[in-house]
Motif scaffolding. Structure first.
Motif, PDB file in Angstrom:
ATOM      1  N   LEU A  30       0.824  -1.210   0.000  1.00 35.46           N
ATOM      2  CA  LEU A  30       0.000   0.000   0.000  1.00 35.46           C
ATOM      3  C   LEU A  30       0.858   1.260   0.000  1.00 35.46           C
ATOM      4  CD1 LEU A  30      -2.769  -1.045   2.540  1.00 35.46           C
ATOM      5  CD2 LEU A  30      -2.812  -1.189   0.044  1.00 35.46           C
ATOM      6  N   VAL A  31       0.402   2.231  -0.777  1.00 38.05           N
ATOM      7  CA  VAL A  31       1.060   3.528  -0.881  1.00 38.05           C
ATOM      8  C   VAL A  31       0.080   4.571  -0.356  1.00 38.05           C
ATOM      9  CG1 VAL A  31       2.016   5.233  -2.478  1.00 38.05           C
ATOM     10  CG2 VAL A  31       2.378   2.785  -2.902  1.00 38.05           C
ATOM     11  N   ASP A  32       0.508   5.334   0.636  1.00 41.22           N
ATOM     12  CA  ASP A  32      -0.324   6.399   1.194  1.00 41.22           C
ATOM     13  C   ASP A  32       0.211   7.749   0.751  1.00 41.22           C
ATOM     14  OD1 ASP A  32      -2.055   4.745   2.765  1.00 41.22           O
ATOM     15  OD2 ASP A  32      -0.406   4.460   4.169  1.00 41.22           O
ATOM     16  N   GLU A  33      -0.699   8.633   0.409  1.00 42.17           N
ATOM     17  CA  GLU A  33      -0.330  10.000   0.026  1.00 42.17           C
ATOM     18  C   GLU A  33      -1.376  10.940   0.613  1.00 42.17           C
ATOM     19  OE1 GLU A  33       1.843  12.863  -0.946  1.00 42.17           O
ATOM     20  OE2 GLU A  33       2.538  10.962  -1.791  1.00 42.17           O
ATOM     21  N   SER A  34      -0.921  12.083   1.079  1.00 44.89           N
ATOM     22  CA  SER A  34      -1.815  13.104   1.636  1.00 44.89           C
ATOM     23  C   SER A  34      -1.533  14.440   0.991  1.00 44.89           C
ATOM     24  CB  SER A  34      -1.595  13.251   3.148  1.00 44.89           C
ATOM     25  OG  SER A  34      -1.887  12.063   3.816  1.00 44.89           O
ATOM     26  N   SER A  35      -2.557  15.278   0.954  1.00 44.52           N
ATOM     27  CA  SER A  35      -2.327  16.655   0.523  1.00 44.52           C
ATOM     28  C   SER A  35      -1.438  17.306   1.570  1.00 44.52           C
ATOM     29  CB  SER A  35      -3.662  17.397   0.388  1.00 44.52           C
ATOM     30  OG  SER A  35      -4.342  17.413   1.633  1.00 44.52           O
ATOM     31  N   LEU A  40      -6.850  15.729   2.423  1.00 46.02           N
ATOM     32  CA  LEU A  40      -7.180  14.633   1.517  1.00 46.02           C
ATOM     33  C   LEU A  40      -6.125  13.550   1.677  1.00 46.02           C
ATOM     34  CD1 LEU A  40      -9.007  13.676  -0.887  1.00 46.02           C
ATOM     35  CD2 LEU A  40      -7.275  14.651  -2.377  1.00 46.02           C
ATOM     36  N   LYS A  41      -6.584  12.317   1.871  1.00 40.83           N
ATOM     37  CA  LYS A  41      -5.663  11.187   2.014  1.00 40.83           C
ATOM     38  C   LYS A  41      -6.095  10.095   1.044  1.00 40.83           C
ATOM     39  CE  LYS A  41      -4.835  12.313   6.786  1.00 40.83           C
ATOM     40  NZ  LYS A  41      -5.245  12.109   8.151  1.00 40.83           N
ATOM     41  N   ILE A  42      -5.101   9.531   0.361  1.00 42.73           N
ATOM     42  CA  ILE A  42      -5.371   8.502  -0.637  1.00 42.73           C
ATOM     43  C   ILE A  42      -4.470   7.307  -0.358  1.00 42.73           C
ATOM     44  CG2 ILE A  42      -5.180   7.936  -3.093  1.00 42.73           C
ATOM     45  CD1 ILE A  42      -5.870  10.893  -3.644  1.00 42.73           C
ATOM     46  N   THR A  43      -5.041   6.123  -0.474  1.00 36.98           N
ATOM     47  CA  THR A  43      -4.276   4.882  -0.360  1.00 36.98           C
ATOM     48  C   THR A  43      -4.520   4.084  -1.631  1.00 36.98           C
ATOM     49  OG1 THR A  43      -4.559   4.832   2.039  1.00 36.98           O
ATOM     50  CG2 THR A  43      -3.928   2.766   0.981  1.00 36.98           C
ATOM     51  N   LEU A  59     -13.609  20.326   2.409  1.00 37.03           N
ATOM     52  CA  LEU A  59     -13.435  20.302   0.948  1.00 37.03           C
ATOM     53  C   LEU A  59     -14.740  20.006   0.209  1.00 37.03           C
ATOM     54  CD1 LEU A  59     -10.047  18.371   0.626  1.00 37.03           C
ATOM     55  CD2 LEU A  59     -10.434  20.817   0.316  1.00 37.03           C
ATOM     56  N   LEU A  60     -15.745  19.532   0.913  1.00 39.44           N
ATOM     57  CA  LEU A  60     -16.979  19.122   0.258  1.00 39.44           C
ATOM     58  C   LEU A  60     -17.836  20.287  -0.221  1.00 39.44           C
ATOM     59  CD1 LEU A  60     -17.959  16.120   2.550  1.00 39.44           C
ATOM     60  CD2 LEU A  60     -16.793  16.075   0.332  1.00 39.44           C
ATOM     61  N   ASP A  68      -9.105  19.928  -7.555  1.00 40.23           N
ATOM     62  CA  ASP A  68      -7.678  20.270  -7.543  1.00 40.23           C
ATOM     63  C   ASP A  68      -6.908  19.378  -6.566  1.00 40.23           C
ATOM     64  OD1 ASP A  68      -8.113  22.251  -9.418  1.00 40.23           O
ATOM     65  OD2 ASP A  68      -8.133  23.884  -7.959  1.00 40.23           O
ATOM     66  N   TYR A  69      -7.461  19.217  -5.366  1.00 37.23           N
ATOM     67  CA  TYR A  69      -6.832  18.362  -4.367  1.00 37.23           C
ATOM     68  C   TYR A  69      -6.701  16.928  -4.891  1.00 37.23           C
ATOM     69  CZ  TYR A  69      -6.615  21.334  -0.164  1.00 37.23           C
ATOM     70  OH  TYR A  69      -6.278  22.283   0.769  1.00 37.23           O
TER      71      TYR A  69
END
Length: 107
Positions: A30-35, A40-43, A59-60, A68-69
């Motif tokens: 798993l790769v985690d990335e955040s703004s 915003l967090k993405i896995t 953000l909603l 953009d995020y």
């Protein structure tokens, strides 16, 4: 000229099996990335399959800001996952490669 053809074919088959095992294993990496501000967090997996997205409520209310995020953070996550994927797949491919003259690009 190339030596033992059946031995080379066996090595190629081993390399192919190693690549397939690596593809399967990368589904669990798993790769985690955040703004930068953590809103915003993405896995995603190292095979670039999105597993989770967490969006801060702030953000909603602004679709354009959210877009953009998403674009920035997804691109960073995909870039990370791609690097991991390419390195692992290259290592798997060269593991079982037979020594064929002119084919040392995998070494």
């Amino acid at each position: 000229m190339f030596g033992d053809i059946s031995g080379m074919m066996s090595k190629l088959k081993e390399a192919q099996q190693e690549v397939e095992k690596t593809k399967t294993r990368l589904n669990s990496v798993l790769v985690d990335e955040s703004s930068t501000d953590g809103k915003l967090k993405i896995t995603l997996t190292a095979n670039r399959e999105i597993k989770a997205i967490s969006i801060d409520d702030s953000l909603l209310s602004d679709a354009e800001e959210l877009e953009d995020y998403l674009i920035i953070t997804l691109n960073k996550a995909i870039e990370k996952a791609t690097k991991i994927n390419e390195n692992e797949m290259a290592n798997a491919a060269k593991t079982g490669m037979p020594n064929i003259p002119g084919m040392d690009m995998f070494k």
